[in-house]
Design a protein around this motif. Sequence first.
Motif, short mmCIF file in Angstrom:
data_model
loop_
_atom_site.label_atom_id
_atom_site.label_comp_id
_atom_site.label_asym_id
_atom_site.label_seq_id
_atom_site.Cartn_x
_atom_site.Cartn_y
_atom_site.Cartn_z
N VAL A 1 14.06 58.86 54.00
CA VAL A 1 15.18 59.31 53.47
C VAL A 1 15.64 58.89 52.18
O VAL A 1 16.68 57.95 52.06
CB VAL A 1 16.73 59.55 54.34
CG1 VAL A 1 15.61 61.30 54.88
CG2 VAL A 1 16.99 59.01 55.27
N THR A 2 14.97 57.38 52.13
CA THR A 2 14.60 56.58 51.37
C THR A 2 15.20 57.33 49.97
O THR A 2 15.95 56.59 49.29
CB THR A 2 13.77 55.63 50.29
OG1 THR A 2 13.70 54.80 52.35
CG2 THR A 2 14.44 54.37 49.99
N ASN B 1 20.64 62.15 52.72
CA ASN B 1 20.66 60.78 51.91
C ASN B 1 19.38 60.13 51.30
O ASN B 1 18.97 58.98 51.09
CB ASN B 1 21.10 59.81 52.73
CG ASN B 1 23.49 59.67 52.24
OD1 ASN B 1 23.70 58.90 51.61
ND2 ASN B 1 23.90 60.01 53.49
N ALA B 2 19.18 61.11 50.58
CA ALA B 2 17.75 60.89 50.36
C ALA B 2 17.69 60.43 49.01
O ALA B 2 16.83 60.00 48.59
CB ALA B 2 16.30 62.03 51.13
N GLY B 3 17.96 61.31 48.13
CA GLY B 3 18.03 60.96 46.83
C GLY B 3 17.24 61.18 45.85
O GLY B 3 16.85 60.64 45.02
N THR C 1 24.12 55.23 50.80
CA THR C 1 23.26 54.78 50.68
C THR C 1 22.37 56.24 49.39
O THR C 1 21.06 56.69 50.21
CB THR C 1 22.24 54.48 51.50
OG1 THR C 1 22.39 55.70 52.22
CG2 THR C 1 22.85 53.22 52.52
N ALA C 2 23.28 56.35 49.29
CA ALA C 2 22.39 58.11 48.42
C ALA C 2 21.52 58.18 47.63
O ALA C 2 19.80 57.89 47.79
CB ALA C 2 23.82 58.41 47.74
N THR D 1 17.03 52.08 52.36
CA THR D 1 17.05 53.19 52.46
C THR D 1 18.51 53.52 51.05
O THR D 1 18.26 55.09 51.47
CB THR D 1 17.00 53.92 53.54
OG1 THR D 1 18.30 54.43 54.22
CG2 THR D 1 16.05 53.62 54.14
N VAL D 2 18.54 53.34 49.78
CA VAL D 2 18.58 53.90 48.90
C VAL D 2 18.48 54.58 47.72
O VAL D 2 18.26 56.06 47.13
CB VAL D 2 20.41 52.14 47.91
CG1 VAL D 2 20.42 52.91 46.75
CG2 VAL D 2 20.21 52.09 49.46
N GLY D 3 17.10 54.11 47.35
CA GLY D 3 16.03 54.75 46.74
C GLY D 3 16.70 54.43 45.01
O GLY D 3 15.45 54.56 44.51
#
Lengths: 440, 440
Positions: free
Chosen positions: B55-56, B170-172, B273-274, B385-387
């Motif tokens: 979920v990055t 929260n994958a973004g 960390t969306a 794992t923000v993206g």
Amino acid sequence: MNIPKVIKLNPPQLLVVVFCVSISVGTLLLKLPIAANGSIGWIDALFIATSAMTVTGLAVVDIGTTFTVFGQFIIALLVQLGGLGIMSFAVLIYIVLGRRIGIKERLLMQHALNQTSVGGIIKLVKYLFLFYFSIEFFAMMILSIRWVPELGLWKGLFYSGFHAISAFNNAGFSLFSDGLIGYRADPLINLTISILFIIGGIGFTVLVDIWSKNSWKRLSLHTKLMLWGSLILNAAAMLFIFAAEYTNPLTLGTLPLGEKLWASYFQAVSPRTAGFNTLDIASMDEATLFFIIVLMFIGAGSASTGGGIKLTTALVILLATLTFLRGKNEISILRRSIHSSIVMKALAISMVSIVFVIFALLILNLTEAQSFMSILFEVVSAFGTVGLSMGITGSLTAVGKILIIFIMFLGKVGPLTLLFTLAKPAKEKYSYPKEDILTG
Amino acid sequence: MNIPKVIKLNPPQLLVVVFCVSISVGTLLLKLPIAANGSIGWIDALFIATSAMTVTGLAVVDIGTTFTVFGQFIIALLVQLGGLGIMSFAVLIYIVLGRRIGIKERLLMQHALNQTSVGGIIKLVKYLFLFYFSIEFFAMMILSIRWVPELGLWKGLFYSGFHAISAFNNAGFSLFSDGLIGYRADPLINLTISILFIIGGIGFTVLVDIWSKNSWKRLSLHTKLMLWGSLILNAAAMLFIFAAEYTNPLTLGTLPLGEKLWASYFQAVSPRTAGFNTLDIASMDEATLFFIIVLMFIGAGSASTGGGIKLTTALVILLATLTFLRGKNEISILRRSIHSSIVMKALAISMVSIVFVIFALLILNLTEAQSFMSILFEVVSAFGTVGLSMGITGSLTAVGKILIIFIMFLGKVGPLTLLFTLAKPAKEKYSYPKEDILTG
Ligand SMILES: [K+]
Ligand SMILES: [K+]
């Protein structure tokens, strides 16, 4: 124990007053027409005076060409005063707070100095001064072997004296425009300068410990950690710089192997926190620059002229982390365990430093039009009173210069004050019920 | 308590296996001709599968144009699987290790679920799934109000479902090439997406606590800290971004005040960390970028789909530092005290994270020809794992891509494993004599 009440200020207040007065007088002297070739601005004079007194070594102008011999003499004097002031304060902390340094050592010092009396402190400071000036004089003689033939008798002696003072006090000022780049292959200069700043930066307690013990086994844990830590960190740093800059044509790339090794060695030991350079910092790879920033942040030894969070602080945090990862409760190394209050202190010092650096970085990023990396480098260099720079010091805005002056001052006075204050924790009056929090 | 011995692996090993298998299958599926318009390379497929499963949300190719609906469906599935896997594991930690969550709550859970049996765990996980899918379905309906009229029924529903899953986990990931920049002034999209990832990122324990209590006073310390901490940090972040980017013509500068406020809000809450963006990251001021890096490093809540060191970890360290600076021994907040072992855990997690990020940064600085800031940004984004990205993901070298894949995997699996391992410290067998060390 009795703190001498000669002046109605507590030691940290006294330190701040001494620094402020010295920097003010220094600024005035550097503004005199006889101090500089042409005139320098008030902010620049204040900057150089602060940089000298805090033994940082950052310079907004070229020391060697901008200042007259009188001006350079004032700078050396400020460096000497700053270094001795810091060391005297460190000794004061060491004595007044009755730091545990092993029974044999304590008896030895009490016997020699009657350490709780004013007379005892003065005697100890006298010894310290004697030790200081002897080393500096001896180093000046060695450096003269190179510089008297090169520059003539008086100029050679002056240069040797200036660099001996600058190195032993970890100031890092050089009278050469390109630092010590011209001597990067010279073993005499490399070794003399680096040994000076390593001794000056390892800390008063370590020196006393080594001087008073006659076997490795009986050295204090602090001394052992400092010696092992310095050795390993310096070796790792040398290896990293050698590898990262090996092919860089602007730094190590074009040099023969011997010079590559000397330059790697010197540039590895200097960032904690001497600040001399034998390579052009701005030409280094960004990975090397970042690595040097980490070294500058860690800094030298407690109770020394060096800055940064201190090597033992970093080691304690590293040990605590490793202990925790292995699922143990007791932090131990070299057959000794470390009290959790020391871990808390190390944590507090590191966190305050990180938050301070981040704040300063964010503000300077708004005021300066320089690259992020060069600003980060400058801020950590000022905070750790290192004095290395990617070359932006002279181009800082007036606001930027004042901020760096402020950071150098806090970087030097702050940790000493913090160390003094943290040494005596207050008593709790009541206690709250404990409750867990999920972390990580 | 009895851990179900269905499989002969301990929970962290099981987690690693599930992740590796899912990522492998995902990679194969994304390599299928029907998954992408044209073919994507193996490394790129592995990258996207890892980014989805952890979920990055970092992407080496544009998700919306490179993949077919089938490919996008696979990505959404991996995100859902990753998010649910992480949450189930968090629930497992929560149950198996018998986390203290207040007596009333524990009785309630024991009553409802008989938590120590396999049946109980399955029942709890069922509740979790129900909760999950209900929220996602509800959010999809709301998003459809905007996207069905805009994109037509089926495409509108698919886009709504994809973004609901991507936000709640929260994958973004976004199907729009420029992220959500086109909707930066749209309250419906802004609020739905941000509320989704805030709920998904605040942590399982906080949700259970709020759900089972009926007054603020009776909430656990952890919940109160998460709520207060999120509120204050988000408000401070919004203010900082608003001020720093106010005049930047490439971000907020040209927008009307209302859009400025919406975009500041969204870009303040998203980095922890969306990973969605409504502003162009690469155009931001370096001070803002660094600030966002700090936010990404801190991350979301424990036992959530978010990453980073976690907000409570940062708060505990801050509290411990403040306590120490005030000369107190007991760390207290909101009339509760915190045990020193929690501080040690927070310290360990932070230090491991800092050292890991620094190592990754140094290595990537050697392999990539990108600016230091963009690499630091990318590394912290992958680790937390923000993206979010300054746009270098697609231009990374093969080695760089593999390193980022590795960082994303460790950034997600590492902290969960660490949390599980740290929860049961081993007993000491013997004790060394204590000795002091000077720090600072
Ligand atoms: K220095
Ligand atoms: K994310």
